[in-house]
Design a protein around this motif. Structure first.
Motif, PDB file in Angstrom:
ATOM      1  N   GLY A  26      -5.847  -2.877   6.486  1.00 47.18           N
ATOM      2  CA  GLY A  26      -5.100  -3.643   5.242  1.00 47.18           C
ATOM      3  C   GLY A  26      -5.065  -5.334   5.378  1.00 47.18           C
TER       4      GLY A  26
ATOM      5  N   LEU B 140       3.222  -1.212   4.258  1.00 51.94           N
ATOM      6  CA  LEU B 140       2.632   0.151   3.915  1.00 51.94           C
ATOM      7  C   LEU B 140       3.725   1.114   3.606  1.00 51.94           C
ATOM      8  CD1 LEU B 140       0.124   2.504   3.753  1.00 51.94           C
ATOM      9  CD2 LEU B 140       0.956   2.787   6.142  1.00 51.94           C
TER      10      LEU B 140
ATOM     11  N   TRP C 161      -4.079   1.453   8.304  1.00 54.64           N
ATOM     12  CA  TRP C 161      -3.481   0.116   7.724  1.00 54.64           C
ATOM     13  C   TRP C 161      -3.756  -1.078   8.732  1.00 54.64           C
ATOM     14  CZ3 TRP C 161       1.916  -1.850   8.916  1.00 54.64           C
ATOM     15  CH2 TRP C 161       2.142  -3.071   8.057  1.00 54.64           C
TER      16      TRP C 161
ATOM     17  N   TYR D  55       0.860  -1.294  -0.138  1.00 49.40           N
ATOM     18  CA  TYR D  55       0.172  -0.179  -0.105  1.00 49.40           C
ATOM     19  C   TYR D  55       1.017   1.295   0.000  1.00 49.40           C
ATOM     20  CZ  TYR D  55      -3.755  -3.091   1.719  1.00 49.40           C
ATOM     21  OH  TYR D  55      -4.657  -4.054   1.682  1.00 49.40           O
TER      22      TYR D  55
END
Length: 172
Positions: A141, A147, A137, A128
């Motif tokens: 996520g 990330l 996240w 990401y």
């Protein structure tokens, strides 16, 4: 087998050469290098790794597409979540990784794109990218993703996706 494979000996210091399309990359230093172009070309063609890159910002998309391409990956770029969903549906069997921005404008966001990709390919590595939504996240996520916060250097994305791919390849 005369002429089947041929070699060159190169004794130059810090000499780099990149052929068009990035099929071969080699470096010669003061040590001797023997290069077999036919074998290298065949090996490269069989190991193409395809990534899906999703970002609504065209400049970032182009920069990352170039960086990932130079890193040896073939990149399929999508400019929004809807386009990414259609690519995932069509090319799921070929995709080896996903790099997505979180905020993609109108339509599905990066969280949705990654969840849909993981429904189809459960072990797909996901990276990401975000400048504002990074704090979400942990809750939004997908597992075993990473990330990278903006601003970043393109090499950080290359390193992140490569590391996740190495981890997923090492676990059955």
């Amino acid at each position: 087998m005369k002429g089947f494979f041929y070699s060159w000996r190169i004794q130059l210091q810090y000499f780099y050469r990149r052929l068009l399309r990035g099929l071969w990359r080699w470096k010669a230093t003061t040590s001797c290098l023997i290069f077999h172009p036919r074998r290298a070309k065949k090996k490269q063609m069989n190991t193409t790794i395809i990534l899906l890159l999703v970002d609504d910002d065209e400049l970032i998309r182009r920069i990352l597409e170039e960086a990932l391409g130079e890193g040896g990956y073939k990149v399929i770029a999508a400019k929004n979540g809807n386009e990414a969903h259609s690519v995932i549906e069509r090319k799921a069997a070929e995709l080896r990784g996903l790099v997505t921005d979180i905020n993609l404008g109108h339509g599905p966001d990066g969280w949705d794109v990654a969840r849909r990709a993981r429904e189809i390919v459960p072990e797909l590595p996901v990276v990401y990218m975000s400048g504002a939504s990074g704090h979400e996240w942990a809750s939004h996520g997908v597992p075993n993703s990473t990330l990278v916060k903006k601003p970043f250097a393109p090499a950080q994305i290359l390193t992140a996706i490569s590391a996740l791919m190495n981890i997923s390849d090492s676990h059955p």
